[in-house]
Structures are given as structure tokens and as C-alpha cells.
Enzyme design. Structure first.
Site, PDB file in Angstrom:
ATOM      1  N   HIS A  32       3.401 -15.645  34.219  1.00 12.70           N
ATOM      2  CA  HIS A  32       2.638 -15.243  33.034  1.00 12.70           C
ATOM      3  C   HIS A  32       3.280 -15.812  31.777  1.00 12.70           C
ATOM      4  O   HIS A  32       4.446 -16.192  31.768  1.00 12.70           O
ATOM      5  CB  HIS A  32       2.578 -13.715  32.925  1.00 12.70           C
ATOM      6  CG  HIS A  32       3.912 -13.077  32.655  1.00 12.70           C
ATOM      7  ND1 HIS A  32       4.888 -12.975  33.617  1.00 12.70           N
ATOM      8  CD2 HIS A  32       4.429 -12.525  31.520  1.00 12.70           C
ATOM      9  CE1 HIS A  32       5.959 -12.394  33.098  1.00 12.70           C
ATOM     10  NE2 HIS A  32       5.703 -12.111  31.815  1.00 12.70           N
ATOM     11  N   ASP A  47       3.790 -14.424  27.737  1.00 15.17           N
ATOM     12  CA  ASP A  47       3.844 -13.104  27.116  1.00 15.17           C
ATOM     13  C   ASP A  47       2.700 -12.885  26.132  1.00 15.17           C
ATOM     14  O   ASP A  47       2.330 -13.793  25.365  1.00 15.17           O
ATOM     15  CB  ASP A  47       5.174 -12.921  26.379  1.00 15.17           C
ATOM     16  CG  ASP A  47       6.347 -12.724  27.322  1.00 15.17           C
ATOM     17  OD1 ASP A  47       6.121 -12.274  28.461  1.00 15.17           O
ATOM     18  OD2 ASP A  47       7.489 -13.021  26.914  1.00 15.17           O
ATOM     19  N   HIS A  90       6.583 -17.782  32.747  1.00 17.14           N
ATOM     20  CA  HIS A  90       7.840 -17.402  33.387  1.00 17.14           C
ATOM     21  C   HIS A  90       7.589 -16.357  34.454  1.00 17.14           C
ATOM     22  O   HIS A  90       6.531 -15.730  34.518  1.00 17.14           O
ATOM     23  CB  HIS A  90       8.878 -16.922  32.373  1.00 17.14           C
ATOM     24  CG  HIS A  90       8.434 -15.797  31.496  1.00 17.14           C
ATOM     25  ND1 HIS A  90       7.598 -15.966  30.415  1.00 17.14           N
ATOM     26  CD2 HIS A  90       8.711 -14.467  31.543  1.00 17.14           C
ATOM     27  CE1 HIS A  90       7.378 -14.810  29.831  1.00 17.14           C
ATOM     28  NE2 HIS A  90       8.033 -13.875  30.500  1.00 17.14           N
ATOM     29  N   ARG A 127      15.170  -8.021  25.303  1.00 13.85           N
ATOM     30  CA  ARG A 127      14.376  -9.156  24.823  1.00 13.85           C
ATOM     31  C   ARG A 127      13.847  -8.864  23.433  1.00 13.85           C
ATOM     32  O   ARG A 127      13.440  -7.741  23.128  1.00 13.85           O
ATOM     33  CB  ARG A 127      13.194  -9.399  25.764  1.00 13.85           C
ATOM     34  CG  ARG A 127      12.434 -10.687  25.487  1.00 13.85           C
ATOM     35  CD  ARG A 127      11.096 -10.696  26.200  1.00 13.85           C
ATOM     36  NE  ARG A 127      10.144  -9.810  25.541  1.00 13.85           N
ATOM     37  CZ  ARG A 127       9.012  -9.400  26.097  1.00 13.85           C
ATOM     38  NH1 ARG A 127       8.690  -9.772  27.307  1.00 13.85           N
ATOM     39  NH2 ARG A 127       8.201  -8.595  25.432  1.00 13.85           N
TER      40      ARG A 127
END
Length: 312
Positions: free
Chosen positions: A138, A140, A288, A303
Site C-alpha cells: 500500500h 499511505d 511498502h 512514524r
């Protein structure tokens, strides 16, 4: 010496594989935009980890603000290699935020667990934690009108085995599509929605209040990178639900084929984490995949994401 007459060629039985799949063959692996010159890096050492994607940057301390010339060179490396790795940084959350802010406004995400501030996401996977947000290719937050420009991820706890992250180069994925497929998706748009990606993990009562905040959006199936001009395949299995204007069956079949492109090994890099390592990736140009193969051990990551622009 006499040569025996080989006779007519032996006929092969008829055989075919299903159409619409992915097969072996030579692939075009172009790291830079066509015609762009190779340039050296003068302010750090760059070690490539893949042919078109992924490089380790050595000789930079991310705890300190980058001078303008160094920030520009890191940005050039990001555009060229799509994901950069910095070993043994051990940033505080504030230092991680400070590094990311050098690329723009930070993004908040109410769908994910909060870390030390609202713009820090914490993925704390203990031995018995549910396998959420892993094992799927996917990009983000493509369900936003302005999907993230990029993200900075740091591993704070690493399992003894497993827990790698993989990235795929979606410029290479587009470059290698058959011309017939490029013609079908040229100018097409697709609908992106947060519900498919999160309904696998959250109950309806948690998602329903956010429906008005995050309505479905349309983005180009092939977006243009705003800095490099590269054409990039911009659909993903977590959030893209249909191609606008197509019948459902046709849209589903084409999207399945396009989703598969991230699975090609030649377009990928795989990173084995150590505690304190940092990855900085271009969310516009990559997908990723967090590999969930480390149970019963834990994995803790934080993150921060950088707000992006409207795809075109």
C-alpha cells in the site's frame, strides 16, 4: 560424415496460460527520469541497496537540523532512490519530528495509535498483538485529498528474526506495463476510501464517526511526480476501490492486475532493521509492505508523515 535428415519439425501440443497475468521477461529498470544525468553525492556516502530503489545514507547525524545544502542533497537522493535508510540514529520523537518537518507540515492520523504527540504514530506489536496494518502492499493515506508526501519511520524495538519492511518502485511498475494497459489507464481516475483498509481491523462503530471527515476521493490511476515528472502507478490494494466509469467486473479485473505490479522483485528493496534505524520514503513514488513474520516476538516502531499535495 553423413548427416541424418531431421525430417519435419515436431509439432507441439497446443498450450496457453490465462491472459491478464504477469510472466517472466526482461524489465526496464530506470532509476532516474529519462535523460537525467547521474550526479555524485558530495556531502555523504550513498550505498545502493537495489537497482532502482533503496539506498543507505552514511555520514549524517539526523539529531541535528540539516544545513540547506545538505537538505537539498538528501532530497535529491530521496527523489532518485525513493527510500533512504539511516543506520543507528536513535532519535527522540521530537528529533524525528524535527527531521521530517524539514520537508513540510506534519500530518495527523486519527485512525492510528498516537505516540508522544498527535503527529507521531506508534506501532507497538507485542508478542500477542493483532497483526494489523501489515502484510499488504500500500501507499499511505491515499484516501485523503492530499496523500502524504512521505514518511519517516524509526524502529525502537526489533525482533531477533523477521519484521523486515519492503518498498516497491511504482515508476518502474508503470514503465513496464504493456502499452495496451497504459492506453486503458491513461487519463483514468480511481476512487480511494479509508474503509477497506481499516475495516479488516476495526469495528464499524470506530469507523462510522470518521466517514464524513474522510469521504471517498478520486485520484489519477497514473499520477505525475511533482518534482521529477515521472509517471507513477497510483492505485493500491488497501484503499483503491474502483476505476471511475468502468463496470465493476472490468474495474476489479484491471485493479487486480495493477495491484500485482508491486509484487515484482525487480522493483523492490527489502530492509532488515536494527534498533535506532530510520527509513525516509517518498510516498508519492512507492508502496511498502511490513512483513509480519516475527511472532511471538515484539516490534515497536514510530512514524511521522509529511503532508503532500493533490495528485495530478
Amino acid at each position: 560424415m553423413s548427416v541424418m535428415n531431421a525430417g519435419p519439425p515436431t509439432a507441439l501440443r497446443e498450450a496457453r496460460v490465462p491472459e491478464g497475468g504477469m510472466y517472466e521477461g526482461v524489465r526496464v529498470l530506470r532509476r532516474l527520469p529519462e535523460g537525467a544525468p547521474e550526479q555524485p553525492y558530495d556531502l555523504f556516502r550513498l550505498v545502493p541497496l537495489g537497482r532502482t530503489i533503496g539506498a543507505e545514507v552514511r555520514g549524517i547525524d539526523l539529531t541535528r537540523s540539516l544545513p540547506p545544502a545538505l537538505r537539498a542533497e538528501v532530497n535529491r537522493a530521496l527523489l532518485e532512490w525513493k527510500v533512504l535508510f539511516f543506520r543507528d540514529q536513535h532519535l527522540t520523537s521530537e528529533q524525528q519530528r524535527g527531521f521530517a518537518r524539514q520537508w513540510g507540515e506534519l500530518e495527523t492520523n486519527p485512525l492510528l495509535e498516537r505516540g508522544s504527540s498527535e503527529d507521531v504514530v506508534r506501532f507497538d506489536k507485542g508478542g500477542g498483538a493483532a497483526p494489523t496494518f501489515e502484510n499488504v502492499w500500500h501507499a499511505d493515506v491515499t484516501f485523503r485529498r492530499r496523500p502524504a508526501l512521505g514518511a519517516v519511520l524509526q524502529l525502537r524495538q526489533v525482533p531477533p528474526v523477521g519484521g523486515d519492511t519492503m518498498w516497491a518502485d511504482m515508476a518502474a511498475a508503470y514503465d513496464n506495463l504493456p502499452q495496451s494497459v497504459k492506453d486503458r489507464i491513461d487519463g483514468a481516475t480511481a476512487v480511494h476510501d479509508f474503509i477497506p483498509g481499516f475495516a479488516r481491523f476495526y469495528p464499524p462503530e470506530r469507523l462510522a464517526p470518521l466517514q464524513d471527515r474522510f469521504p471517498p476521493v478520486e485520484h489519477p490511476v497514473v499520477r505525475t511526480h511533482p518534482e521529477t515528472g515521472r509517471r507513477l502507478l497510483f492505485v493500491n490494494a488497501s484503499f483503491t476501490t474502483r476505476i471511475t466509469g468502468m463496470e465493476r467486473e472490468e474495474s476489479d479485473a484491471l485493479l487486480r492486475y495493477l495491484f500485482q505490479q508491486a509484487h515484482v522483485p525487480e522493483y523492490q528493496v527489502r530492509f532488515r532493521w536494527q534498533p535506532g534505524d530510520v527509513a525516509f520514503w517518498d510516498n508519492r513514488a512507492t508502496q511498502h509492505y511490513a512483513v509480519n513474520d516475527y511472532a511471538p516476538h515484539g516490534r515497536v516502531a514510530e512514524r511521522v508523515a509529511i503532508a503532500g499535495d493533490r495528485p495530478f
